[in-house]
Design a protein around this motif. Structure first.
Motif, PDB file in Angstrom:
ATOM      1  N   LEU A  19      -6.673   2.408   0.866  1.00 17.48           N
ATOM      2  CA  LEU A  19      -7.918   1.871   0.290  1.00 17.48           C
ATOM      3  C   LEU A  19      -8.726   3.001  -0.358  1.00 17.48           C
ATOM      4  O   LEU A  19      -9.247   2.856  -1.469  1.00 17.48           O
ATOM      5  CB  LEU A  19      -8.725   1.175   1.403  1.00 17.48           C
ATOM      6  N   GLY A 353      -1.121  13.448  13.448  1.00 19.69           N
ATOM      7  CA  GLY A 353      -2.470  13.772  12.982  1.00 19.69           C
ATOM      8  C   GLY A 353      -2.576  13.416  11.519  1.00 19.69           C
ATOM      9  O   GLY A 353      -1.616  12.902  10.930  1.00 19.69           O
ATOM     10  N   ASP A 355      -3.183  14.960   7.810  1.00 23.78           N
ATOM     11  CA  ASP A 355      -3.218  16.218   7.073  1.00 23.78           C
ATOM     12  C   ASP A 355      -2.859  15.959   5.609  1.00 23.78           C
ATOM     13  O   ASP A 355      -1.694  15.789   5.261  1.00 23.78           O
ATOM     14  CB  ASP A 355      -2.237  17.214   7.717  1.00 23.78           C
TER      15      ASP A 355
END
Ligand SMILES: Nc1ncnc2c1ncn2[C@@H]1O[C@H](COP(=O)(O)OP(=O)(O)O[C@H]2O[C@H](CO)[C@@H](O)[C@H](O)[C@H]2O)[C@@H](O)[C@H]1O
Length: 472
Positions: A19, A353, A355
């Motif tokens: 989005l 995570g 990144d």
């Protein structure tokens, strides 16, 4: 002509997934095509806010039920993104840098939407279109139509784009008092299955509805997390417009996030250099084909299927390939991927995570990108991968169906499979391994996919064409 986009995300201000990418790119392209495009989003305390200059453009107040909040609208001063960016600050409610997942998301996003309405109500002119994205902005078309206070806004056409219909933002009728007073005869427009459903309300109340790929719209009429009947009813005002990608941000010839730049002519050398770097970093053998997965670790993305597919592919190929997974999300899926790394640490690595730099480096370094999605409204990763000469392996669903043609079909350039199952993924990986044995064929495909045009130019034009049909 002027369009105001309302969204919870916008890259590079705040991005959780696709989005953000879309709302960061579409207005820029619309602006270039002669429209005035603006974006308003909640003011999270992200790095972008701290590192850039803003000016105050509006101060106001809003009621969220019985609670009064002061709000400010600030604008980025230097038009850095190529369009006007407005952030709506609500002290005491929208704090910190977290986009979703706060205990009071309902209050945060409802207040944000009411704030946008109050701000719009104070404008001396109207935007020509208000374009809302996903359920966090889904109450706006209802409020524009039926809240007494915003009568003045009723004439403004609204477009609602569905990026993901799995998330609908439902809440109980006991919280209906959060909304400004509305015509009680219209309460049904908010309702779906005895809940207030912002996604359903937006589909009912906006002038036009779009999905982010044509195939996804067809799928929603069959399966839409409970809203399929609604999509069937409203089908005539809905349209599928395929997302594009920002070809300036995603360009292997200039991307500042990757170490070795390359273009269609130098793709072999360039990708090899990026692959060497990544393989050294993750301690993988660079002579083996590299498969990557990048994405939110959720059921829709089929991430739970990866550990078994890895184990099986490694076993069948006698450890002749490598995997890197980049993602975060469901703790159980994070654990599953860590386990896969633990059991096959010489061939499989995971980075749990978020990144952004690493994602660009992986698109540049990988030979193949895996997308075993169960649901994929459009998918941007496959288009980024192709721009970087990485061959996509996708399940034929939603936008993946619209953007990837199988190498077995005329004009094909990717690998498609049908079922979101370990068996199908493993089979697709074995087809990729076969292709990898033919470097000249691989190179031809890489050069071909790098030249495919997935830029926003065409899709931005389609949105403008749609807006032009909306006459108050
Ligand atoms: N851990 C991580 N680290 C770094 N980057 C990460 C990351 N996880 C994801 N990303 C990045 O986030 C974006 C993901 O975009 P997608 O379109 O694939 O998925 P998403 O489901 O969020 O979007 C929804 O909206 C978009 C936009 O309409 C639709 O394409 C899609 O199908 C729909 O599900 C990509 O830019 C990807 O590189």
């Amino acid at each position: 002509m002027e369009v105001l986009h309302v969204s919870a995300e916008c890259y590079p201000v705040a991005k959780v997934g696709g989005l953000g990418d879309v709302v960061g790119a579409l207005p820029k392209y619309q602006q270039r095509q002669g429209w005035i495009a603006k974006v308003v989003m909640p003011c999270y305390r992200t790095r972008f806010l701290i590192e850039h200059e803003f000016e105050l453009v509006h101060q106001g107040g809003l009621w969220l039920g019985p609670t009064w909040y002061h709000f400010n609208v600030i604008r980025e001063k230097h038009n850095l993104l190529g369009f006007d960016l407005y952030l709506l600050e609500i002290p005491g409610l929208i704090e910190g840098d977290q986009v979703y997942g706060c205990f009071n998301d309902l209050e945060r996003f409802t207040a944000f939407q009411i704030g946008v309405m109050e701000w719009l109500n104070s404008w001396r002119h109207h935007p020509d279109v208000v374009h809302c994205h996903d359920h966090h902005t889904g109450l706006i078309p209802f409020m524009m139509n039926y809240c007494y206070k915003y009568d003045y806004l009723r004439q403004i056409p609204t477009v609602f784009t569905i990026h993901n219909a799995q998330y609908q933002g439902q809440f109980g009728w006991d919280k209906a008092y959060y909304l400004p007073a509305y015509d009680p005869w219209k309460a049904g427009m908010l309702d779906w299955n005895h809940l207030i459903n912002p996604m359903a309300a937006a589909v009912k109340c906006s002038w036009r509805v779009t999905t982010v790929s044509p195939h996804y719209l067809d799928e929603l009429c069959i399966s839409a997390a409970g809203l399929e009947e609604l999509f069937r009813q409203e089908r005539q005002k809905a349209l599928g417009i395929l997302n594009g990608i920002d070809t300036e941000t995603w360009n292997p010839a200039t991307d500042p996030r990757i170490m070795h730049h390359y273009d269609v002519q130098t793709v072999r050398k360039g990708k090899a250099a990026n692959k060497t770097d990544i393989c050294r970093r993750f301690q993988l053998d660079e002579t083996k084909p590299l498969f990557v997965f990048i994405g939110r670790l959720v059921y829709e993305k089929g991430a739970d299927l990866l550990p078994d597919a890895v184990a099986r592919s490694l076993y069948e190929s006698q450890y002749a390939l490598n995997f890197i997974f980049l993602g975060s999300g469901d703790p159980h899926m994070e654990w599953l991927l860590r386990q896969a790394e633990y059991h096959h640490h010489t061939n499989c690595k995971s980075y749990i995570g978020y990144d952004e730099n690493l994602s660009h480096q992986l698109y540049a370094a990988a030979d193949f990108l895996l997308m075993p999605s169960r649901i994929e409204p459009c998918g941007l990763n496959q288009m980024y991968a192709m721009r970087y000469g990485t061959i996509p392996i996708v399940r034929a669903v939603g936008g993946l169906y619209d953007t990837v043609i199988d190498i077995g079909d005329p004009g094909g350039y990717g690998i498609r499979f049908l079922q979101p199952s370990v068996w199908d993924i493993t089979h697709a990986i074995s087809r990729a391994m076969e292709l990898y044995q033919h470097p000249e064929e691989m190179l031809k495909l890489q050069q071909h996919i790098m030249q495919l045009d997935f830029s926003w130019d065409k899709s931005a034009q389609e949105y403008l064409h749609l807006y032009a049909q909306l006459k108050p």
